[in-house]
Enzyme design. Structure first.
Site, PDB file in Angstrom:
ATOM      1  CB  SER A  64      -2.261  68.409  39.895  1.00  0.00           C
ATOM      2  OG  SER A  64      -3.601  68.558  39.565  1.00  0.00           O
ATOM      3  CE  LYS A  67      -4.965  66.074  40.546  1.00  0.00           C
ATOM      4  NZ  LYS A  67      -5.096  66.227  39.077  1.00  0.00           N
ATOM      5  CE1 TYR A 188      -7.813  67.000  43.512  1.00  0.00           C
ATOM      6  CE2 TYR A 188      -9.446  68.629  42.852  1.00  0.00           C
ATOM      7  CZ  TYR A 188      -8.304  67.903  42.592  1.00  0.00           C
ATOM      8  OH  TYR A 188      -7.633  68.090  41.406  1.00  0.00           O
ATOM      9  CE1 TYR A 240      -3.024  65.656  35.527  1.00  0.00           C
ATOM     10  CE2 TYR A 240      -1.975  67.687  34.851  1.00  0.00           C
ATOM     11  CZ  TYR A 240      -2.621  66.931  35.809  1.00  0.00           C
ATOM     12  OH  TYR A 240      -2.855  67.455  37.039  1.00  0.00           O
ATOM     13  CB  VAL A 258      -3.238  74.315  37.047  1.00  0.00           C
ATOM     14  CG1 VAL A 258      -3.607  73.220  36.062  1.00  0.00           C
ATOM     15  CG2 VAL A 258      -4.116  74.261  38.294  1.00  0.00           C
TER      16      VAL A 258
HETATM   17  N1  GLU Z   1      -7.159  72.047  41.594  1.00  0.00           N
HETATM   18  C1  GLU Z   1      -6.934  71.832  40.187  1.00  0.00           C
HETATM   19  C2  GLU Z   1      -8.144  71.156  39.577  1.00  0.00           C
HETATM   20  O1  GLU Z   1      -8.610  70.225  40.148  1.00  0.00           O
HETATM   21  C3  GLU Z   1      -5.708  71.006  39.990  1.00  0.00           C
HETATM   22  C4  GLU Z   1      -5.418  70.705  38.544  1.00  0.00           C
HETATM   23  C5  GLU Z   1      -3.942  70.637  38.240  1.00  0.00           C
HETATM   24  O2  GLU Z   1      -3.141  71.179  38.980  1.00  0.00           O
HETATM   25  O3  GLU Z   1      -3.569  70.046  37.217  1.00  0.00           O
HETATM   26  O4  GLU Z   1      -8.624  71.541  38.548  1.00  0.00           O
END
Ligand code: GLU
Length: 411
Positions: A64, A67, A188, A240, A258
């Protein structure tokens, strides 16, 4: 010989290495193999200097942390108004993979939760391969080196990512997804599986800190306005459902992933990248957060804790005959310009001044508010029969609006 900053970063890692809370993410099966003891940190200044400690060069997947950078790409390609028709800016206060859409618009609340990130990815032009290529090139420009795809992590998430596919179909049903759902999630998943190091994350953060110019390659990656928007969204939504507490305790715009990475930014100063795979329940790296909180507290890095010691933009002020000479220095922001305007006003009220010589040779930047205030002071002085003669070799007073910056310095 280790420099003092790298030594301080090593000491920071030692203080938090024993922290054994958290779990390595395993909902993407391939991530479960990460070594929980990995711990690295990197700090990159807006002058492009790199300070590393621990496993700062160990590769992991960006997840993430991609993003905000893909959001930056979408903003650069389409502009804020078009992007905002698809994805909002409000903290959702919900977990990263929440089914969270604004009731009135059908948009995901922000680009940093999964639903919003998938919609953002869907906005990037080209077919699936071309779209991913643009994303890879943009993230590589932020990192200052060509990033490669971890095929195993990509396949692992692609074969298990039903929840993300569900989010894509849901946003598609609301009319905010800009390409077919399976294509959007495929791009993605690839974007999330790009391999980075803590150093890469620090350079990427430093590019945001440096108003869009990568301080290592010196290339402009995004515009100043885009950097400002991205940092704003990171500061309210980056961690988050932990974003509010993060801002209170750490006070640096940040984004976690993550894979165990976090990018944090002190605007105008530096980017930090941290890597440690065990995550808390919100999906944020436990040691990474502890290290960043510790650094911020010890070094006073909170964005809302400005330096409070007295500072002056007036390096010298002299009077000879009816001439007032002022030598200015540093960055002229509101408080500097207010001080200068006040000083001029007081001197003109007290002495018979006909000419003000204003020397900006040692000024490094002029913010729009300072340019406005100085221009208004000039008009006021003219009406009182006082002439202002600026020495302004960089032309700061002539170029508005926008923060006026000098050419990047060597160091
Ligand atoms: N590729 C992970 C997902 O979409 C990224 C989530 C994250 O890093 O918080 O679940």
């Amino acid at each position: 010989m280790t420099d003092p900053l790298s030594a301080a970063l090593s000491a920071l890692l030692s203080r938090h290495h024993a922290l054994s809370d958290g779990q390595v993410a395993d909902y993407i099966p391939e991530l479960a193999g990460a070594d929980p003891s990995d711990f690295g940190i990197s700090m990159v200044s807006v002058h492009g200097r790199i300070y590393n400690a621990g496993d700062a060069e160990k590769p992991f997947t960006i997840q993430s942390v991609s993003k905000p950078f893909v959001y930056a790409l979408a903003l650069s390609e389409l502009g804020l108004a078009r992007v905002a028709r698809h994805v909002g800016f409000e903290p959702s206060g919900e977990p990263f993979n929440a089914v969270s859409l604004e009731p009135e618009t059908g948009r995901p609340a922000n680009p940093l939760i999964n639903a919003g990130a998938i919609v953002t990815t869907s906005l990037i032009a080209g077919d699936a391969d071309a779209g991913f290529t643009r994303i890879r090139e943009a993230l590589s420009a932020f990192a200052g080196r060509a990033l490669s795809l971890d095929e195993d992590v990509y396949r692992s998430e692609a074969s298990t990512g039903d929840r993300n596919r569900a989010l894509a179909y849901l946003t598609s049903s609301q009319g905010v997804l800009a390409r077919p759902a399976n294509e959007a999630t495929d791009i993605y998943f690839r974007q999330c599986a790009l391999e980075v190091t803590a150093t890469d994350l620090a350079v990427m953060g430093a590019t945001l800190a440096n108003a869009g110019i990568n301080p290592v390659t010196k290339r402009r990656v995004i515009g100043e306005d885009v950097a400002r928007i991205v940092l704003s969204v990171m500061s309210t939504c980056g961690m988050y459902d932990h974003s509010g507490e993060w801002m209170v305790r750490v006070g640096l715009p940040a984004k976690s992933g993550v894979g165990g990475g976090i990018t944090a930014v002190l605007p105008g100063e530096f980017g930090i990248g941290v890597y440690s795979p065990p995550l808390d329940l919100q999906g944020n790296s436990v040691r990474g957060m502890a290290a960043l909180q510790d650094t911020s507290t010890r070094l006073g890095l909170h964005v809302f804790a400005p330096a409070t010691e007295a500072r002056t933009a007036i390096a010298a002020s002299t009077m000879a005959g009816n001439t007032l000479s002022l030598w200015l220095r540093g960055e002229l922001d509101f408080i500097a310009a207010e001080q200068i305007a006040r000083h001029i006003h007081d001197q003109v009220a007290a002495f018979p001044i006909g000419l003000i010589a204003l020397d900006l040779t040692n000024v490094t930047a002029v913010r729009p508010i300072a340019a406005e205030l100085l221009a208004a002071t000039g008009t006021d002085m003219t009406s009182r029969g006082v002439r202002i003669e600026p020495t302004d070799p960089s032309g700061f007073l002539g170029t508005r609006p926008g923060v006026v910056r000098p050419p990047p310095s060597a160091g």
